[in-house]
Design a protein around this motif. Structure first.
Motif, PDB file in Angstrom:
ATOM      1  N   LYS A  67     -40.052  40.707  -2.899  1.00 45.12           N
ATOM      2  CA  LYS A  67     -39.107  39.639  -2.622  1.00 45.12           C
ATOM      3  C   LYS A  67     -38.920  38.819  -3.888  1.00 45.12           C
ATOM      4  CE  LYS A  67     -40.368  39.280   2.262  1.00 45.12           C
ATOM      5  NZ  LYS A  67     -40.906  38.393   3.338  1.00 45.12           N
ATOM      6  N   PRO A  68     -37.691  38.724  -4.386  1.00 35.47           N
ATOM      7  CA  PRO A  68     -37.444  37.993  -5.643  1.00 35.47           C
ATOM      8  C   PRO A  68     -38.021  36.582  -5.609  1.00 35.47           C
ATOM      9  CG  PRO A  68     -35.477  39.178  -4.960  1.00 35.47           C
ATOM     10  CD  PRO A  68     -36.467  39.305  -3.832  1.00 35.47           C
ATOM     11  N   GLY A  69     -38.670  36.198  -6.689  1.00 37.31           N
ATOM     12  CA  GLY A  69     -39.223  34.854  -6.809  1.00 37.31           C
ATOM     13  C   GLY A  69     -40.640  34.705  -6.324  1.00 37.31           C
ATOM     14  N   ASN A  70     -41.214  35.764  -5.684  1.00 36.12           N
ATOM     15  CA  ASN A  70     -42.565  35.669  -5.130  1.00 36.12           C
ATOM     16  C   ASN A  70     -43.619  36.394  -5.967  1.00 36.12           C
ATOM     17  OD1 ASN A  70     -41.522  34.231  -3.056  1.00 36.12           O
ATOM     18  ND2 ASN A  70     -41.682  35.832  -1.511  1.00 36.12           N
ATOM     19  N   LEU A  75     -52.156  38.471  -5.536  1.00 35.63           N
ATOM     20  CA  LEU A  75     -53.233  38.599  -6.515  1.00 35.63           C
ATOM     21  C   LEU A  75     -52.764  38.960  -7.916  1.00 35.63           C
ATOM     22  CD1 LEU A  75     -55.955  40.527  -4.437  1.00 35.63           C
ATOM     23  CD2 LEU A  75     -55.905  38.094  -5.011  1.00 35.63           C
ATOM     24  N   ASN A  76     -51.612  39.602  -8.044  1.00 34.63           N
ATOM     25  CA  ASN A  76     -51.198  40.148  -9.340  1.00 34.63           C
ATOM     26  C   ASN A  76     -49.853  39.597  -9.805  1.00 34.63           C
ATOM     27  OD1 ASN A  76     -53.353  42.310  -9.775  1.00 34.63           O
ATOM     28  ND2 ASN A  76     -52.595  42.843  -7.740  1.00 34.63           N
ATOM     29  N   ASP A  77     -49.721  39.507 -11.118  1.00 39.53           N
ATOM     30  CA  ASP A  77     -48.468  39.120 -11.753  1.00 39.53           C
ATOM     31  C   ASP A  77     -48.009  40.243 -12.684  1.00 39.53           C
ATOM     32  OD1 ASP A  77     -47.982  36.602 -10.653  1.00 39.53           O
ATOM     33  OD2 ASP A  77     -49.299  35.605 -12.096  1.00 39.53           O
ATOM     34  N   PRO A  78     -46.699  40.340 -12.956  1.00 38.84           N
ATOM     35  CA  PRO A  78     -46.212  41.352 -13.904  1.00 38.84           C
ATOM     36  C   PRO A  78     -46.788  41.114 -15.301  1.00 38.84           C
ATOM     37  CG  PRO A  78     -44.402  40.360 -12.658  1.00 38.84           C
ATOM     38  CD  PRO A  78     -45.609  39.525 -12.390  1.00 38.84           C
ATOM     39  N   ASP A  79     -46.929  42.195 -16.041  1.00 37.47           N
ATOM     40  CA  ASP A  79     -47.421  42.100 -17.412  1.00 37.47           C
ATOM     41  C   ASP A  79     -46.616  43.066 -18.272  1.00 37.47           C
ATOM     42  OD1 ASP A  79     -50.018  41.153 -19.115  1.00 37.47           O
ATOM     43  OD2 ASP A  79     -49.443  43.192 -19.675  1.00 37.47           O
ATOM     44  N   ASP A  80     -46.131  42.577 -19.420  1.00 37.22           N
ATOM     45  CA  ASP A  80     -45.246  43.377 -20.266  1.00 37.22           C
ATOM     46  C   ASP A  80     -45.917  44.641 -20.801  1.00 37.22           C
ATOM     47  OD1 ASP A  80     -43.183  41.608 -19.922  1.00 37.22           O
ATOM     48  OD2 ASP A  80     -43.619  40.460 -21.735  1.00 37.22           O
ATOM     49  N   LEU A  81     -47.218  44.601 -20.997  1.00 32.09           N
ATOM     50  CA  LEU A  81     -47.931  45.753 -21.547  1.00 32.09           C
ATOM     51  C   LEU A  81     -48.586  46.604 -20.468  1.00 32.09           C
ATOM     52  CD1 LEU A  81     -49.139  47.352 -23.971  1.00 32.09           C
ATOM     53  CD2 LEU A  81     -51.091  45.769 -23.876  1.00 32.09           C
ATOM     54  N   GLN A  85     -51.355  42.549 -13.927  1.00 39.63           N
ATOM     55  CA  GLN A  85     -52.739  42.133 -14.110  1.00 39.63           C
ATOM     56  C   GLN A  85     -53.029  41.006 -13.122  1.00 39.63           C
ATOM     57  OE1 GLN A  85     -53.739  40.364 -17.853  1.00 39.63           O
ATOM     58  NE2 GLN A  85     -52.274  38.681 -17.663  1.00 39.63           N
ATOM     59  N   PRO A  86     -54.303  40.719 -12.853  1.00 37.35           N
ATOM     60  CA  PRO A  86     -54.625  39.662 -11.896  1.00 37.35           C
ATOM     61  C   PRO A  86     -54.026  38.319 -12.303  1.00 37.35           C
ATOM     62  CG  PRO A  86     -56.567  40.988 -12.335  1.00 37.35           C
ATOM     63  CD  PRO A  86     -55.517  41.432 -13.308  1.00 37.35           C
ATOM     64  N   ARG A  87     -53.546  37.606 -11.308  1.00 37.92           N
ATOM     65  CA  ARG A  87     -53.014  36.265 -11.535  1.00 37.92           C
ATOM     66  C   ARG A  87     -54.136  35.358 -12.051  1.00 37.92           C
ATOM     67  NH1 ARG A  87     -49.316  34.218  -6.804  1.00 37.92           N
ATOM     68  NH2 ARG A  87     -48.165  35.996  -7.654  1.00 37.92           N
TER      69      ARG A  87
END
Length: 332
Positions: A67-70, A75-81, A85-87
């Protein structure tokens, strides 16, 4: 003539559909009523586990749950590499378990501070190391810390990681850590994840080019960009086909027929990644060990052979890597 050809075509399609329905019914009955039989349980697991090795399954799951914005999840957030990875700096309760991370996203109830008087151990791995379905004091790095207070155990585990992501996370975090020992812990499925470009979210993928590791499937992109990319390539009916046990079993059998070459490639790729981890550690004067975390059928059926364990033996015998297999300890 054309009428007869059309009739035979329809007849053949009807027979194919009937066979698929009968096989699907047999697999369903087997899964429902005979799942306690070791041999039949293996057949059942193939129809389930095959999906976990398919990128389309994870792509569909992402499209259904994102869901956009969530963010990605709790537990996890996007990571460019790394893909994800864990929030950082969270303490949340999910399904009765408390999950706490520090300012660097390590599973810990305290901030990382290097103590020169303690022997520092860094554990890199997947959800088994992070401790999914386990509280802050119940994941194995935390248990190791509690039974050996002279250690400082740093938990770098991340749910869903393959071996390639473990290597990238270790390489990045070693700039901030001072371990004497690095433990790379894996389960069998992690070896397959290495070759995926998507597992819950878009991820980096290593390939071997001329015997050297090359990073592909980059850049990762934002969740909205990933979603748009998937939606543009999705075809009608993919969800239904992917849900059929028959399709999953047929996919497994086709891969089995051509599988020895691809399996050897998978072994070579994962071997190079573990060797790269050891090289990172040796450059900085750290010891390195690979630990195999036995799970599922490996624990229930002592006589069962395991690809994950055979791979571990190859690391030890052919490359001299220090290893530990936990299977016998679980069965004791």
């Amino acid at each position: 003539m054309f009428r007869g050809l059309f009739r035979y075509t329809c007849y053949a399609l009807f027979l194919c559909l009937l066979v698929v329905l009968l096989l699907e019914g047999m697999l369903w009955l087997t899964a429902t009523y005979f799942s306690d039989n070791p041999r039949l349980e293996r057949l059942i697991s193939l129809t389930r586990d095959q999906r976990l090795h398919e990128e389309t399954f994870w792509e569909e799951l992402f499209l259904q749950t994102y869901k956009p914005g969530n963010g990605l999840d709790g537990l996890n957030d996007p990571d460019d590499l790394l893909g994800w990875q864990p929030r950082k700096s969270i303490s949340v309760e999910l399904a009765g378990h408390r999950y706490t991370t520090n300012a660097r996203g390590y599973r810990s109830t305290s901030e990382y501070v290097h103590q020169a008087t303690q022997y520092e151990v860094c554990a890199v791995g997947d959800s088994f190391t992070f401790g999914m379905d386990a509280g802050d004091k119940e994941n194995w790095p935390a248990v190791l810390q509690s039974v050996a207070p002279e250690l400082e155990v740093v938990n770098l585990g991340v749910p869903g990681y393959g071996v390639g992501q473990m290597y990238l996370r270790l390489k990045r975090e070693l700039a901030h850590l001072h371990p004497e020992l690095v433990i790379a812990a894996y389960i069998q499925d992690d070896l397959y994840r290495t070759d995926l470009t998507f597992r819950g979210y878009k991820k980096p993928r290593f390939v071997l080019e001329g015997g050297k590791l090359e990073l592909t499937n980059m850049p990762i992109g934002s969740p909205d960009a990933v979603r748009a990319e998937l939606e543009s390539s999705k075809f009608a009916g993919s969800d239904f086909l992917g849900s059929l046990r028959t399709v999953n079993l047929a996919t497994y059998l086709l891969k089995k027929i051509r599988g020895y070459t691809s399996l050897n490639s998978l072994v070579r790729l994962n071997t190079e990644l573990f060797l790269a981890m050891r090289h990172l550690c040796e450059e900085q004067g750290m010891d390195f060990m690979v630990v195999y975390l036995a799970s599922g059928r490996e624990i229930r059926y002592p006589e069962m052979s395991s690809f994950g364990e055979m791979f571990l033996k190859g690391l030890a015998d052919e490359h001299g890597i220090q290893t530990l297999d936990t299977r016998r300890s679980f069965q004791a």
